[in-house]
Design a protein around this motif. Structure first.
Motif, PDB file in Angstrom:
ATOM      1  N   ALA A  73       0.854  -1.451  -0.458  1.00 62.19           N
ATOM      2  CA  ALA A  73       0.150   0.066   0.050  1.00 62.19           C
ATOM      3  C   ALA A  73       0.870   1.108  -0.026  1.00 62.19           C
ATOM      4  CB  ALA A  73      -0.663   0.087   1.448  1.00 62.19           C
ATOM      5  N   LEU A  74      -0.018   1.816  -0.573  1.00 64.76           N
ATOM      6  CA  LEU A  74       1.193   3.150  -0.755  1.00 64.76           C
ATOM      7  C   LEU A  74       0.757   4.297   0.311  1.00 64.76           C
ATOM      8  CD1 LEU A  74       0.478   4.726  -4.538  1.00 64.76           C
ATOM      9  CD2 LEU A  74       2.328   3.314  -3.673  1.00 64.76           C
ATOM     10  N   ASP A  75      -0.269   4.025   1.057  1.00 64.38           N
ATOM     11  CA  ASP A  75       0.148   5.060   2.213  1.00 64.38           C
ATOM     12  C   ASP A  75      -0.076   4.771   3.705  1.00 64.38           C
ATOM     13  OD1 ASP A  75      -0.331   8.140   1.531  1.00 64.38           O
ATOM     14  OD2 ASP A  75      -0.868   7.342   0.575  1.00 64.38           O
ATOM     15  N   ASN A  76      -0.030   4.866   4.724  1.00 63.45           N
ATOM     16  CA  ASN A  76      -0.158   4.380   6.179  1.00 63.45           C
ATOM     17  C   ASN A  76      -2.032   4.369   6.427  1.00 63.45           C
ATOM     18  OD1 ASN A  76      -0.556   6.766   7.166  1.00 63.45           O
ATOM     19  ND2 ASN A  76       1.918   6.952   7.896  1.00 63.45           N
ATOM     20  N   LEU A  77      -2.869   4.259   7.400  1.00 66.18           N
ATOM     21  CA  LEU A  77      -3.611   4.255   7.764  1.00 66.18           C
ATOM     22  C   LEU A  77      -4.448   5.102   8.142  1.00 66.18           C
ATOM     23  CD1 LEU A  77      -5.967   2.831   7.883  1.00 66.18           C
ATOM     24  CD2 LEU A  77      -5.624   2.148  10.492  1.00 66.18           C
ATOM     25  N   ALA A  78      -3.189   6.231   8.470  1.00 68.25           N
ATOM     26  CA  ALA A  78      -4.164   7.543   9.052  1.00 68.25           C
ATOM     27  C   ALA A  78      -3.804   8.565   7.918  1.00 68.25           C
ATOM     28  CB  ALA A  78      -2.906   7.933   9.522  1.00 68.25           C
ATOM     29  N   SER A  79      -2.616   8.164   6.728  1.00 68.83           N
ATOM     30  CA  SER A  79      -2.609   8.892   6.324  1.00 68.83           C
ATOM     31  C   SER A  79      -3.534   8.663   4.974  1.00 68.83           C
ATOM     32  CB  SER A  79      -1.048   8.927   5.294  1.00 68.83           C
ATOM     33  OG  SER A  79      -1.523   9.679   4.246  1.00 68.83           O
ATOM     34  N   ALA A  80      -3.836   7.667   5.183  1.00 72.55           N
ATOM     35  CA  ALA A  80      -4.756   7.359   3.525  1.00 72.55           C
ATOM     36  C   ALA A  80      -6.429   8.034   4.195  1.00 72.55           C
ATOM     37  CB  ALA A  80      -5.156   5.873   3.783  1.00 72.55           C
ATOM     38  N   GLN A  81      -6.985   7.764   5.488  1.00 73.16           N
ATOM     39  CA  GLN A  81      -7.871   8.120   6.161  1.00 73.16           C
ATOM     40  C   GLN A  81      -8.203   9.473   5.840  1.00 73.16           C
ATOM     41  OE1 GLN A  81      -7.969   6.628  10.201  1.00 73.16           O
ATOM     42  NE2 GLN A  81      -9.158   4.647   9.370  1.00 73.16           N
ATOM     43  N   ASP A  82      -7.178   9.999   5.907  1.00 78.42           N
ATOM     44  CA  ASP A  82      -7.334  11.472   6.153  1.00 78.42           C
ATOM     45  C   ASP A  82      -7.036  12.104   4.538  1.00 78.42           C
ATOM     46  OD1 ASP A  82      -6.742  14.742   6.850  1.00 78.42           O
ATOM     47  OD2 ASP A  82      -5.401  14.363   5.769  1.00 78.42           O
ATOM     48  N   LYS A  83      -6.885  11.265   3.859  1.00 76.76           N
ATOM     49  CA  LYS A  83      -6.475  11.398   1.922  1.00 76.76           C
ATOM     50  C   LYS A  83      -8.477  11.016   1.538  1.00 76.76           C
ATOM     51  CE  LYS A  83      -2.187  11.039   0.515  1.00 76.76           C
ATOM     52  NZ  LYS A  83      -0.775   9.877  -0.739  1.00 76.76           N
ATOM     53  N   ALA A  84      -8.792  10.224   2.038  1.00 76.66           N
ATOM     54  CA  ALA A  84     -10.396   9.768   1.839  1.00 76.66           C
ATOM     55  C   ALA A  84     -10.929  10.614   2.045  1.00 76.66           C
ATOM     56  CB  ALA A  84     -10.684   8.381   1.954  1.00 76.66           C
ATOM     57  N   LEU A  85     -11.187  11.702   3.425  1.00 75.91           N
ATOM     58  CA  LEU A  85     -11.975  12.229   4.012  1.00 75.91           C
ATOM     59  C   LEU A  85     -11.863  13.538   3.523  1.00 75.91           C
ATOM     60  CD1 LEU A  85     -11.541  11.883   8.050  1.00 75.91           C
ATOM     61  CD2 LEU A  85     -13.265  11.245   6.317  1.00 75.91           C
ATOM     62  N   LYS A  86     -10.582  13.821   2.410  1.00 68.47           N
ATOM     63  CA  LYS A  86     -10.861  15.450   1.737  1.00 68.47           C
ATOM     64  C   LYS A  86     -10.764  14.961   0.535  1.00 68.47           C
ATOM     65  CE  LYS A  86      -6.802  17.172   4.885  1.00 68.47           C
ATOM     66  NZ  LYS A  86      -5.843  17.751   4.468  1.00 68.47           N
ATOM     67  N   THR A  87     -11.344  14.059  -0.228  1.00 65.95           N
ATOM     68  CA  THR A  87     -10.905  13.534  -1.569  1.00 65.95           C
ATOM     69  C   THR A  87     -12.723  12.932  -2.411  1.00 65.95           C
ATOM     70  OG1 THR A  87      -9.844  11.389  -1.385  1.00 65.95           O
ATOM     71  CG2 THR A  87      -8.447  13.927  -2.184  1.00 65.95           C
ATOM     72  N   ARG A  88     -12.629  12.157  -0.948  1.00 67.54           N
ATOM     73  CA  ARG A  88     -14.000  11.533  -1.494  1.00 67.54           C
ATOM     74  C   ARG A  88     -15.295  11.835  -2.174  1.00 67.54           C
ATOM     75  NH1 ARG A  88     -13.529   6.149  -3.062  1.00 67.54           N
ATOM     76  NH2 ARG A  88     -15.767   5.569  -1.803  1.00 67.54           N
ATOM     77  N   PRO A  89     -16.315  11.604  -3.242  1.00 67.62           N
ATOM     78  CA  PRO A  89     -17.069  12.681  -3.307  1.00 67.62           C
ATOM     79  C   PRO A  89     -17.834  12.634  -2.101  1.00 67.62           C
ATOM     80  CG  PRO A  89     -16.925  10.817  -4.537  1.00 67.62           C
ATOM     81  CD  PRO A  89     -16.061  10.805  -3.909  1.00 67.62           C
ATOM     82  N   PHE A 106      -7.357   2.781  -4.110  1.00 72.78           N
ATOM     83  CA  PHE A 106      -8.188   4.069  -4.493  1.00 72.78           C
ATOM     84  C   PHE A 106      -9.179   4.838  -3.588  1.00 72.78           C
ATOM     85  CE2 PHE A 106     -12.633   4.259  -6.680  1.00 72.78           C
ATOM     86  CZ  PHE A 106     -12.324   4.975  -7.609  1.00 72.78           C
ATOM     87  N   TYR A 107      -9.091   4.627  -2.567  1.00 66.64           N
ATOM     88  CA  TYR A 107      -9.702   5.339  -1.571  1.00 66.64           C
ATOM     89  C   TYR A 107      -8.968   6.797  -1.297  1.00 66.64           C
ATOM     90  CZ  TYR A 107     -13.424   1.869   0.241  1.00 66.64           C
ATOM     91  OH  TYR A 107     -14.034   1.226   0.652  1.00 66.64           O
ATOM     92  N   THR A 108      -7.522   6.484  -1.608  1.00 62.39           N
ATOM     93  CA  THR A 108      -6.877   7.851  -1.238  1.00 62.39           C
ATOM     94  C   THR A 108      -6.479   8.441  -2.426  1.00 62.39           C
ATOM     95  OG1 THR A 108      -5.212   6.572  -1.767  1.00 62.39           O
ATOM     96  CG2 THR A 108      -5.357   6.401  -0.219  1.00 62.39           C
ATOM     97  N   GLY A 109      -7.323   8.668  -3.499  1.00 63.57           N
ATOM     98  CA  GLY A 109      -7.349   8.429  -4.546  1.00 63.57           C
ATOM     99  C   GLY A 109      -6.438   8.876  -6.265  1.00 63.57           C
ATOM    100  N   VAL A 110      -5.936   6.923  -5.815  1.00 62.77           N
ATOM    101  CA  VAL A 110      -5.347   6.582  -6.930  1.00 62.77           C
ATOM    102  C   VAL A 110      -6.162   6.264  -7.259  1.00 62.77           C
ATOM    103  CG1 VAL A 110      -3.530   4.924  -7.393  1.00 62.77           C
ATOM    104  CG2 VAL A 110      -3.034   6.197  -5.430  1.00 62.77           C
ATOM    105  N   PRO A 111      -5.658   6.327  -8.792  1.00 67.64           N
ATOM    106  CA  PRO A 111      -6.755   6.179 -10.296  1.00 67.64           C
ATOM    107  C   PRO A 111      -6.380   4.905 -10.550  1.00 67.64           C
ATOM    108  CG  PRO A 111      -5.758   7.654 -11.603  1.00 67.64           C
ATOM    109  CD  PRO A 111      -5.471   7.633  -9.818  1.00 67.64           C
ATOM    110  N   ILE A 112      -7.617   3.830 -10.469  1.00 64.82           N
ATOM    111  CA  ILE A 112      -7.793   2.168 -11.121  1.00 64.82           C
ATOM    112  C   ILE A 112      -7.237   2.327 -12.853  1.00 64.82           C
ATOM    113  CG2 ILE A 112      -8.354   0.274 -11.188  1.00 64.82           C
ATOM    114  CD1 ILE A 112      -9.779   0.591  -8.293  1.00 64.82           C
ATOM    115  N   THR A 113      -6.285   1.561 -13.500  1.00 57.55           N
ATOM    116  CA  THR A 113      -5.786   1.633 -14.656  1.00 57.55           C
ATOM    117  C   THR A 113      -5.537   0.462 -15.389  1.00 57.55           C
ATOM    118  OG1 THR A 113      -3.643   2.886 -14.430  1.00 57.55           O
ATOM    119  CG2 THR A 113      -5.687   4.581 -14.565  1.00 57.55           C
TER     120      THR A 113
END
Length: 431
Positions: A232-248, A423-430
């Motif tokens: 995984a690219l991010d640790n849990l805390a970072s991933a949760q923070d990014k999800a809260l900032k980016t998820r629609p 994907f939760y952190t904003g990384v697109p699935i390609t």
């Protein structure tokens, strides 16, 4: 003859249109193509896009409400008096403009703008959902296809062993039961291959249904597609923070609170006076009046301009009720956003745990598969040379099959969970 040619031309036009639309559907699919196609063609997503267009039309109407209107009227009347019939005609233009209404119109525009943004976020959330579904279905196809490759290799080995044992049985070097065991294993391997092929077809059907393609549409997955498992690219805390900032869904919840605040302002605006400017132009004609038609129209022409102030006094508590309900809606929106954030962080944490477990299982399964593959190779070579018995070889083969299934499953599970987590952190699935 002319009508017949028209029908031929129409038929050619329609069929050429069908061919063009069919060309829009890819014949060979990779994961990115499937996701892009679903985002563009999915019925549910396009329905939400139409909802966005409806919201945009509401916004246009709301902005137009601050403009003055203009109404024309023409009247024609015939009245019977004792003195006789009287014919009258009237012509007029009228207009009014709201000068002040407690900022109701301005807040209504804000409300409609927020509705447009929320509708767009609903489209994005639907795209996210279909992306996950497409990814899972696509990886299931790759899993089934890779499993078929291994099973085919296994079947080739089984077939060679049966042919060798048939020759050995002719010369009396092996017993009949040993030959039957190998033949039964070969038959079982063929059954396993058929089952794997059926699984592949079922997985293809699932993906085609998600893509909403006709059943008879040709469908082929790109043969070069493979999966790459990575941490995984991010640790849990970072991933949760990014999800809260980016998820629609979070952005939509935040906008909903703003929207309910604007609705409260609109409800309060109806408590305030409304000032409007109105004007009209009118003229008329009557056959009982002296003067020509043009003279009467000119003589009776008048203009009117005035201000109207409407002051709400008592409306049976309608406004107070609307204000109270608007305050309740604000609290509901806040609770809904809190629930959305809680659910999202829990989903991210679950995805994080899934990634950790899947990667650990994949590493263990890969190691086990490597050892059992080598053990089976040695066992097959020993069986061919006659230094190993069939029972031990079959036992080793069963261990290999179990390790194979665990390895392939773990490989694609790790890939899927990694993609979902990122994907939760904003990384697109390609891919």
């Amino acid at each position: 003859m002319r009508s017949y040619l028209q029908y031929i031309i129409l038929f050619i036009f329609l069929t050429s249109g069908l061919r063009l639309s069919a060309q829009d559907v890819p014949k060979v699919w990779d994961l990115k193509t499937a996701i892009d196609y679903a985002k563009e063609k999915n019925i549910s997503i396009n329905t939400l896009k139409l909802n966005t267009q409806t919201a945009e039309q509401d916004l246009i109407a709301s902005k137009s409400a601050v403009l003055p209107n203009l109404t024309g009227n023409v009247s024609q009347a015939l009245t019977n008096y004792k003195s006789g019939l009287q014919n009258t005609s009237g012509f007029g233009l009228s207009s009014d403009l709201t000068l002040y209404n407690g900022s109701y119109l301005r807040n209504d525009i804000k409300s409609k703008e927020l509705n447009v943004q929320t509708a767009n976020l609903s489209v994005e959330a639907a795209k996210n959902d279909i992306t996950i579904s497409i990814t899972q279905a696509y990886l299931n196809i790759l899993l089934a296809r890779e499993n078929i490759t291994y099973v085919k290799d296994l079947l080739v080995t089984s077939e060679a062993q049966v042919k060798q044992s048939e020759q050995q049985f002719k010369f009396g070097t092996i017993a009949k039961k040993d030959l039957l065991q190998l033949q039964a294993t070969y038959a079982n391997d063929k059954y396993t291959l058929v089952t794997a092929q059926n699984t592949l077809q079922q997985n293809i059907l699932t993906l085609k249904q998600l893509l909403q393609l006709p059943t008879d549409s040709p469908f082929e997955v790109r043969t070069t597609d493979t999966v790459q498992t990575s941490p995984a690219l991010d640790n849990l805390a970072s991933a949760q923070d990014k999800a809260l900032k980016t998820r629609p869904e979070v952005k939509s919840g935040e906008l909903n609170i703003q929207l309910q605040g604007v609705e409260l302002a609109k409800a309060k605006a109806t408590l305030r006076p409304t000032l409007s400017l109105g004007g009209s132009l009118n003229t008329g004609y009557s056959n009982n009046n002296l003067g020509s038609y043009s003279y009467q129209l000119n003589n009776s022409f008048y203009q009117n301009l005035g201000l109207t102030l409407s002051i709400p006094i008592f409306d049976r508590r309608v406004t107070k009720t609307n204000v109270a309900k608007a305050n309740i809606s604000i609290e509901q929106a806040r609770l809904s956003l809190l629930d959305t954030k809680t659910t999202l962080t829990q989903n991210v944490e679950r995805a994080y745990i899934n990634v950790q477990n899947a990667n650990s299982q994949y590493a263990a399964a890969q190691e086990q598969f490597t050892y059992t593959s080598e053990a089976l190779r040695i066992s097959n070579a020993a069986l061919k040379e006659g230094t190993n018995n069939i029972v031990e070889n079959l036992q080793q083969k069963n261990l290999y099959v179990q390790a194979l299934q665990a390895f392939v499953q773990a490989k694609y599970t790790a890939s899927l969970y990694t993609k979902i987590y990122n994907f939760y952190t904003g990384v697109p699935i390609t891919n």
